[in-house]
Motif scaffolding. Sequence first.
Motif, mmCIF file in Angstrom:
data_model
loop_
_atom_site.group_PDB
_atom_site.id
_atom_site.type_symbol
_atom_site.label_atom_id
_atom_site.label_comp_id
_atom_site.label_asym_id
_atom_site.label_seq_id
_atom_site.Cartn_x
_atom_site.Cartn_y
_atom_site.Cartn_z
ATOM 1 N N ARG A 3 10.645 -30.479 -23.286
ATOM 2 C CA ARG A 3 11.324 -32.284 -23.558
ATOM 3 C C ARG A 3 10.793 -32.945 -21.778
ATOM 4 N NH1 ARG A 3 12.327 -33.041 -28.108
ATOM 5 N NH2 ARG A 3 13.843 -31.168 -29.478
ATOM 6 N N CYS A 4 10.724 -32.523 -21.247
ATOM 7 C CA CYS A 4 10.125 -32.878 -19.859
ATOM 8 C C CYS A 4 9.008 -33.654 -19.835
ATOM 9 C CB CYS A 4 9.783 -31.907 -18.405
ATOM 10 S SG CYS A 4 9.755 -33.083 -17.190
ATOM 11 N N PRO A 5 9.105 -35.104 -19.823
ATOM 12 C CA PRO A 5 7.476 -35.979 -20.594
ATOM 13 C C PRO A 5 6.850 -35.784 -18.581
ATOM 14 C CG PRO A 5 9.592 -37.107 -19.428
ATOM 15 C CD PRO A 5 10.197 -35.592 -19.777
ATOM 16 N N ASP A 6 6.898 -34.832 -18.006
ATOM 17 C CA ASP A 6 5.986 -35.276 -16.869
ATOM 18 C C ASP A 6 6.425 -33.544 -16.044
ATOM 19 O OD1 ASP A 6 6.336 -37.873 -16.077
ATOM 20 O OD2 ASP A 6 8.702 -37.147 -15.703
ATOM 21 N N VAL A 23 17.928 -32.215 -18.848
ATOM 22 C CA VAL A 23 20.099 -32.504 -18.862
ATOM 23 C C VAL A 23 20.512 -32.527 -20.174
ATOM 24 C CG1 VAL A 23 22.058 -32.916 -17.402
ATOM 25 C CG2 VAL A 23 19.839 -32.812 -16.512
ATOM 26 N N ALA A 24 19.787 -33.642 -20.814
ATOM 27 C CA ALA A 24 20.708 -33.925 -21.829
ATOM 28 C C ALA A 24 20.343 -32.947 -23.082
ATOM 29 C CB ALA A 24 19.971 -34.839 -22.675
ATOM 30 N N PHE A 25 18.688 -32.245 -23.225
ATOM 31 C CA PHE A 25 18.998 -31.021 -24.265
ATOM 32 C C PHE A 25 19.143 -29.961 -24.203
ATOM 33 C CE2 PHE A 25 15.886 -33.864 -26.197
ATOM 34 C CZ PHE A 25 16.420 -34.324 -27.382
ATOM 35 N N CYS A 26 19.471 -29.634 -22.951
ATOM 36 C CA CYS A 26 19.577 -28.111 -22.448
ATOM 37 C C CYS A 26 21.181 -27.981 -22.734
ATOM 38 C CB CYS A 26 20.460 -28.469 -21.081
ATOM 39 S SG CYS A 26 20.760 -26.515 -19.869
ATOM 40 N N PRO A 27 21.008 -27.006 -23.744
ATOM 41 C CA PRO A 27 22.545 -26.449 -24.829
ATOM 42 C C PRO A 27 23.153 -26.188 -24.157
ATOM 43 C CG PRO A 27 20.295 -24.880 -25.348
ATOM 44 C CD PRO A 27 20.079 -25.683 -23.658
ATOM 45 N N LYS A 28 22.750 -25.263 -22.838
ATOM 46 C CA LYS A 28 23.835 -23.977 -22.589
ATOM 47 C C LYS A 28 24.740 -25.295 -20.673
ATOM 48 C CE LYS A 28 24.334 -20.834 -24.810
ATOM 49 N NZ LYS A 28 25.623 -20.449 -25.076
ATOM 50 N N GLN A 29 23.958 -25.864 -21.060
ATOM 51 C CA GLN A 29 24.109 -27.659 -19.443
ATOM 52 C C GLN A 29 23.654 -26.736 -18.161
ATOM 53 O OE1 GLN A 29 28.640 -27.582 -20.081
ATOM 54 N NE2 GLN A 29 28.644 -29.754 -21.840
ATOM 55 N N VAL A 30 22.889 -27.012 -17.749
ATOM 56 C CA VAL A 30 22.301 -25.096 -17.448
ATOM 57 C C VAL A 30 21.793 -26.386 -15.871
ATOM 58 C CG1 VAL A 30 20.459 -23.968 -16.163
ATOM 59 C CG2 VAL A 30 21.652 -23.296 -18.535
ATOM 60 N N LEU A 31 21.314 -27.184 -16.337
ATOM 61 C CA LEU A 31 20.582 -28.630 -15.384
ATOM 62 C C LEU A 31 21.279 -29.884 -14.832
ATOM 63 C CD1 LEU A 31 17.349 -28.139 -17.094
ATOM 64 C CD2 LEU A 31 17.989 -26.986 -15.281
ATOM 65 N N GLY A 34 14.172 -37.731 -12.971
ATOM 66 C CA GLY A 34 15.813 -38.160 -12.810
ATOM 67 C C GLY A 34 15.661 -38.521 -13.876
ATOM 68 N N CYS A 35 15.015 -38.623 -15.231
ATOM 69 C CA CYS A 35 14.895 -39.252 -15.844
ATOM 70 C C CYS A 35 16.312 -38.457 -17.240
ATOM 71 C CB CYS A 35 13.897 -39.082 -17.355
ATOM 72 S SG CYS A 35 13.164 -37.433 -17.592
ATOM 73 N N GLY A 36 16.435 -37.235 -16.816
ATOM 74 C CA GLY A 36 17.594 -36.565 -17.715
ATOM 75 C C GLY A 36 17.708 -36.577 -19.122
ATOM 76 N N ILE A 37 16.562 -36.109 -19.494
ATOM 77 C CA ILE A 37 16.281 -35.990 -20.493
ATOM 78 C C ILE A 37 16.230 -34.460 -20.641
ATOM 79 C CG2 ILE A 37 14.484 -35.236 -22.599
ATOM 80 C CD1 ILE A 37 13.334 -37.945 -21.317
ATOM 81 N N LEU A 95 22.108 -33.973 -12.601
ATOM 82 C CA LEU A 95 21.409 -34.618 -12.115
ATOM 83 C C LEU A 95 21.913 -34.780 -10.265
ATOM 84 C CD1 LEU A 95 20.143 -37.759 -13.892
ATOM 85 C CD2 LEU A 95 19.163 -35.837 -13.165
ATOM 86 N N ASP A 96 21.085 -34.222 -9.657
ATOM 87 C CA ASP A 96 21.732 -34.787 -7.970
ATOM 88 C C ASP A 96 22.211 -35.468 -7.946
ATOM 89 O OD1 ASP A 96 19.509 -35.565 -7.047
ATOM 90 O OD2 ASP A 96 19.083 -33.566 -6.312
ATOM 91 N N GLU A 97 22.681 -36.020 -6.500
ATOM 92 C CA GLU A 97 23.066 -37.603 -6.204
ATOM 93 C C GLU A 97 21.999 -38.324 -5.828
ATOM 94 O OE1 GLU A 97 22.340 -34.419 -2.657
ATOM 95 O OE2 GLU A 97 24.315 -34.879 -4.343
ATOM 96 N N LEU A 98 20.983 -37.183 -5.957
ATOM 97 C CA LEU A 98 18.746 -38.150 -5.647
ATOM 98 C C LEU A 98 18.753 -38.884 -6.880
ATOM 99 C CD1 LEU A 98 17.810 -36.761 -2.271
ATOM 100 C CD2 LEU A 98 19.171 -39.161 -2.491
ATOM 101 N N GLY A 99 19.286 -38.360 -8.215
ATOM 102 C CA GLY A 99 18.843 -38.640 -9.263
ATOM 103 C C GLY A 99 17.849 -37.404 -9.600
#
Length: 66
Positions: free
Chosen positions: A52-55, A19-27, A14-17, A29-33
């Motif tokens: 970009r996903c570190p995991d 989400v931040a890099f998606c140019p079309k806001q496809v992704l 749930g780092c959000g990286i 974070l849900d209520e659980l992160g």
Amino acid sequence: MKSEITIKMGRCKGCGICVAFCPKQVLALDELGKVQVANGDACIACGQCELRCPDYAIFVDKGAEA
């Protein structure tokens, strides 16, 4: 052809990286992160989330059949 995003939820911290890099806001974070596909039809298969996903929790199949 349509892209398909696969998320390995056990790997996502749930780092959000992605989400931040998606140019079309496809992704988002849900209520659980955890990451979720919020707007899959907008995906242009750029692969920024996968890159970009570190995991290594996200995979983009650029040639998925519609």
